[in-house]
Enzyme design. Structure first.
Site, PDB file in Angstrom:
ATOM      1  N   LYS A   2     -21.927 -13.817 -10.361  1.00  0.00           N
ATOM      2  CA  LYS A   2     -23.027 -14.770 -10.292  1.00  0.00           C
ATOM      3  C   LYS A   2     -24.254 -14.203 -10.985  1.00  0.00           C
ATOM      4  CE  LYS A   2     -24.711 -15.510  -6.205  1.00  0.00           C
ATOM      5  NZ  LYS A   2     -24.781 -15.982  -4.812  1.00  0.00           N
ATOM      6  N   VAL A  45     -29.146  -9.956 -12.884  1.00  0.00           N
ATOM      7  CA  VAL A  45     -27.706  -9.708 -12.936  1.00  0.00           C
ATOM      8  C   VAL A  45     -27.315  -9.085 -11.602  1.00  0.00           C
ATOM      9  CG1 VAL A  45     -25.840  -8.494 -14.084  1.00  0.00           C
ATOM     10  CG2 VAL A  45     -27.757  -9.383 -15.429  1.00  0.00           C
ATOM     11  N   GLN A  46     -26.520  -9.792 -10.828  1.00  0.00           N
ATOM     12  CA  GLN A  46     -26.158  -9.322  -9.488  1.00  0.00           C
ATOM     13  C   GLN A  46     -24.991  -8.330  -9.592  1.00  0.00           C
ATOM     14  OE1 GLN A  46     -24.622 -12.174  -6.412  1.00  0.00           O
ATOM     15  NE2 GLN A  46     -26.633 -11.764  -5.536  1.00  0.00           N
ATOM     16  N   ASP A  71     -36.048  -8.040 -12.397  1.00  0.00           N
ATOM     17  CA  ASP A  71     -35.567  -6.945 -11.547  1.00  0.00           C
ATOM     18  C   ASP A  71     -35.856  -5.592 -12.174  1.00  0.00           C
ATOM     19  OD1 ASP A  71     -34.561  -6.525  -9.068  1.00  0.00           O
ATOM     20  OD2 ASP A  71     -32.455  -6.744  -9.609  1.00  0.00           O
ATOM     21  N   GLY A 118     -32.255  10.357  -3.644  1.00  0.00           N
ATOM     22  CA  GLY A 118     -31.483   9.380  -4.405  1.00  0.00           C
ATOM     23  C   GLY A 118     -32.039   9.257  -5.817  1.00  0.00           C
ATOM     24  N   ARG A 119     -31.166   9.030  -6.764  1.00  0.00           N
ATOM     25  CA  ARG A 119     -31.601   8.955  -8.172  1.00  0.00           C
ATOM     26  C   ARG A 119     -30.996   7.760  -8.893  1.00  0.00           C
ATOM     27  NH1 ARG A 119     -28.089  14.268 -10.155  1.00  0.00           N
ATOM     28  NH2 ARG A 119     -26.136  13.637  -9.165  1.00  0.00           N
ATOM     29  N   LEU A 293     -42.972 -29.202 -68.769  1.00  0.00           N
ATOM     30  CA  LEU A 293     -43.223 -27.941 -68.084  1.00  0.00           C
ATOM     31  C   LEU A 293     -43.226 -28.102 -66.562  1.00  0.00           C
ATOM     32  CD1 LEU A 293     -46.172 -26.642 -70.304  1.00  0.00           C
ATOM     33  CD2 LEU A 293     -43.720 -26.297 -70.635  1.00  0.00           C
ATOM     34  N   GLY A 296     -45.921 -28.744 -60.895  1.00  0.00           N
ATOM     35  CA  GLY A 296     -46.148 -27.955 -59.691  1.00  0.00           C
ATOM     36  C   GLY A 296     -45.935 -28.686 -58.384  1.00  0.00           C
TER      37      GLY A 296
END
Length: 846
Positions: A2, A45-46, A71, A118-119, A293, A296
């Site tokens: 989802k 994006v879950q 996010d 935590g990293r 000629l 233009g």
């Protein structure tokens, strides 16, 4: 799997649900669709991605547009956070919520010792960065850290492992936040900050975008004096990547087919997507009767759109024709505009572009080959043998193709089983019985070659003596080119291809490409050519280059499809500027009576280009020859000669006024023009009824030199207009030709020569009498004689022949001795054209 897309207003979140069978490509495609949807300002994006296929999570996450990554997980947003650019990025909602909880304790972060356990990219790493840039001294620990006990003032745990942190490790009075696995009902800090990021995204979008306004980056010109050659100017400007320009004007990535870095084709699916969008203002650029000629018009068209877009900040598209290689290598050279008002890159524009003209050549000549082959086979085979070869046995049975079923229905034979046809039906079906003297379909080549104007074909012994006289036309005069320019869809093009009449049977019936069985194959050959080509001007404004029918031997306007798409893209306050070939008596008349009749579009303004030198020629000045120095009459002030020549401008203003549209005269200035001469032209144009008359210097100054013209066009687009066609289609063929000759050219009458009179009777009998008229006439005079300048009077217009372009939807009378393939001059332009083998640059193309 989802993807959550939060919409612009409130928390009206929509969900793009993808099945577990979704592939990485399908996920990326869905993300791209949301990225390009301007009504959606946030995308999450879950994770983890729930699919039976292996999907690169990093690739998918980074596919989200950074400005919609609420996010904060893309590498761009994460990188900005790590550098401390907090005001220019989105921050992951959980770390952001943690910072808010710390603030609510009343504890100041600055100067404190902080430990993050935590990293992860979602919590730990961004939490470290947030604390650091809020002036804490931060230590990051993880599951491999040897000794977690410490003296932290602030402890944030995001490792997702229960009971890992012991109570005795925590300093008394420390702020502790567990954002791992422990859930407190009712606490939705992360969701609140996600919503805040969404609102921030919407706010940024609204601040940077005005409704209906493109956010387009224009290129600043570095003007040089004296003005360098066109090719030098073209190469001095680096074009924007064409996919970037496509995004700027509102095209979606699925709607664009890239042909390298500087040109692209646009899918027709955009027509349906934008069908509810109001159209912009529609402007056609035409001119007085030109010198050899040119005066233009193309340069003015491009200068005007550069002025409207780059200097007046309006949405604007130029829609121009693709030039034929005949004039490019012949007498005229390139047709991309000139000076500082050009389509770039000019080499791409003037040569093959995306191959549309080559596709037309191939399709046209396939028809020609089919005609002669059919006549040959019919003349050498019995009815039964012919039928058996047209409907061959396959797997023990015969079967009609769909195109053969169409022919049977046309003949009134309602049968689908080849074995049930009677002998009489077999003969009617198998034999077209083409009268060789009636063949009107010619072979084409996109080269000026006078020796192909009359040829004999079939001289090889293998053709068994079946020879006939034929000819070549130039490709841009092909009816297939006209079909491309006048079609409204792929389905419509298929129908037009089927209706093209190539000859007449001995019994007087029109023979079409559908009868030949080739119309489906023609559509296949043209399936890519129908898509408009996207390019850009020197100043970075968009250009559609599509179709290229000559104006003196065809209808001389770019495609209806390009105009319609552009009108939707620019929106109601924007402008689309298209060019009609040669003078107003030629291209503009056909623009109104043919193109507008089929498109249903109604122009707001006519821009009539005039030059002092052309008006002097119409006043009796000496002959102008391409490649030769101009006589002194054209480089020295001569108000008497100029005033006399303004009669041609007056007549062309009158011609535009026949259609009820306001006229703005653009006086395209040359360095030899004097102030008095330019003022005289402007004053006489206004006296002749022009809405306004403006001098322009866009060749030397780019869009800045056409701002006054742009302002005049903008004013005129709001003026009252009363658009009307010149003639009623129900009138007899000769009467329609006479109206054009008398009202537009100033002729006393017309003279139908014997072949033309025969064609009038034939086409009326065949049911083609209600088609509009497309005159094939010299562009160098209002009359049929190129040397008659000014406003000729007292002449009768001779019509030597009439041809039917039934698929395109017009009849075209041939006036005087007008050839349908030009010839090369004594010194063609190709003398100056060469390729530098080291740089692969084209030299001498101007």
């Amino acid at each position: 799997m989802k993807l959550k897309a939060a919409a612009e207003i409130g928390i009206n979140a929509t969900h793009l649900r993808l099945p577990k069978t979704a592939t990485e490509e399908e996920v990326l495609h869905s993300i791209t669709e949301v990225n390009e949807n301007s009504s959606v300002h946030g995308l999450i994006v879950q994770l983890p991605l729930d699919s039976i296929h292996k999907i690169d999570t990093e690739k998918v996450t980074n596919a989200v547009a950074p400005e919609k990554d609420v996010d904060g997980l893309t590498s761009i947003n994460a990188g900005k956070l790590s550098r401390g650019d907090l005001g220019d990025c989105f921050i992951p909602c959980t770390p952001n919520g943690c910072m808010e909880l710390i603030r609510q304790t009343g504890v100041s972060v600055a100067g404190k010792r902080a430990v993050v356990i935590g990293r992860s990219k979602i919590v730990g790493a961004p939490m470290h960065d947030l604390l650091l840039w809020n002036h804490a001294t931060v230590t990051t620990c993880h599951s491999k850290t040897a000794d977690l006990a410490g003296e932290a003032d602030i402890l944030v745990v995001g490792i997702g492992k229960a009971e890992m942190v012991k109570g005795e490790w925590i300093k008394k009075g420390a702020v502790v936040i567990d954002c791992g696995i422990n859930h407190i009902p009712g606490l939705i800090v992360s969701e609140a900050f996600l919503l805040e990021s969404l609102l921030l995204s919407a706010k940024r979008f609204l601040e940077g975008h005005q409704p209906g306004k493109w956010n387009i980056s224009c290129t600043k010109l570095n003007l040089q004096k004296p003005v360098p050659s066109d090719i030098v100017i073209s190469r001095s400007c680096v074009p924007k990547p064409i996919d970037r320009l496509a995004r700027e004007v509102g095209l979606l990535s699925d709607e664009v087919e890239l042909y390298g870095k500087t040109k692209a084709k646009v899918q027709l699916s955009i027509v349906k997507r934008l069908q509810a969008q109001p159209d912009g203002k529609y402007v056609v650029v035409t001119g007085i009767t030109p010198t050899p000629l040119g005066e233009g018009k193309s340069t003015t068209t491009i200068g005007l759109v550069q002025a409207l877009g780059a200097h007046m900040n309006l949405n604007v598209f130029a829609c121009v024709r693709q030039p034929s290689q005949g004039p490019t290598f012949g007498i005229k050279g390139g047709a991309a505009g000139g000076g500082y008002s050009q389509v770039i890159p000019m080499e791409e524009f003037n040569l093959h572009l995306t191959g549309d003209i080559h596709a037309i050549t191939a399709a046209n000549n396939l028809v020609a080959a089919a005609i002669d082959a059919r006549m040959f086979h019919e003349s050498t085979q019995s009815d039964k043998a012919l039928y058996n070869r047209l409907v061959p046995l396959s797997g023990g049975q015969r079967k009609f193709s769909p195109i053969q079923i169409n022919r049977l229905r046309k003949l009134g034979i309602e049968k689908t089983d080849p074995s049930t046809l009677t002998e009489e039906e077999i003969t009617r079906f198998a034999r077209l019985d083409i009268d060789p003297s009636s063949v009107t379909w010619q072979r084409v080549l996109d080269t000026n070659d006078r020796f192909l104007r009359k040829i004999t074909i079939g001289q090889s012994p293998t053709e068994k003596g079946y020879t006939r006289e034929a000819q070549f036309d130039i490709t841009v005069a092909s009816e297939i080119m006209a079909v491309l320019a006048l079609t409204s869809s792929l389905e419509d093009m298929r129908q037009r291809m089927a209706k093209m009449v190539v000859a007449t049977s001995r019994s007087g019936q029109p023979i079409t490409t559908e009868d030949l069985g080739v119309s489906g194959a023609l559509t296949v050959l043209m399936k890519d050519a129908i898509k408009p080509n996207l390019m850009q001007t020197l100043e970075g404004t968009p250009v559609f280059v599509h179709a290229g029918p000559f104006a003196n031997i065809a209808h001389g306007n770019s495609s209806i499809l390009a105009d319609k798409i552009a009108l939707k893209l620019v929106g109601p306050e924007g402008f689309v500027v298209t060019e009609a070939g040669f003078g107003a008596d030629i291209g503009m008349e056909k623009f109104f009576n043919i193109k507008c009749r089929y498109s249903g579009l109604r122009p707001h303004v006519v821009v009539l280009v005039a030059t002092v030198r052309a008006l002097k020629m119409h006043g009796g000045g000496p002959t102008v020859t391409a490649g030769m120095p101009l006589p002194k009459e054209y480089v020295e002030e001569n108000l008497e000669l100029l005033e006399k020549g303004c009669s041609n401008m007056r007549k062309q203003i009158e011609n535009a006024q026949h259609f009820g549209v306001p006229v703005v005269v653009a006086v395209n200035g040359f360095k030899t023009d004097t102030e008095a001469e330019l003022d005289l032209v402007c004053s006489m144009a206004k006296a002749a009824g022009a809405y306004d008359a403006v001098r322009c210097s866009h060749w030397a100054e780019g869009g800045a030199g056409a701002v006054a013209l742009g302002q005049a066009v903008q004013r005129a687009s709001g003026a009252p207009s009363n658009f009307k066609f010149l003639y009623d289609l129900e009138l007899p063929i000769a009467d329609k030709i006479r109206i054009i000759a008398q009202k537009i050219y100033g002729a006393d009458d017309i003279e139908l020569l014997p072949e033309a009179q025969h064609k009038v009777e034939l086409y009326t009998k065949q049911g083609f009498g209600n088609l509009p008229i497309c005159m094939a006439k010299t562009h160098l005079s209002l009359s049929h004689e190129a040397d008659k300048k000014g406003v000729p009077t007292g002449f009768v217009l001779p019509i030597r022949d009439i041809r039917a372009s039934v698929g395109a939807g017009f009849l075209f009378p041939l006036v005087g001795t007008m050839p349908t393939i030009p010839g090369l001059p004594t010194r063609p332009c190709f003398y100056d054209i060469d390729l530098d083998p080291e740089t692969e640059q084209v030299n001498g193309l101007f």
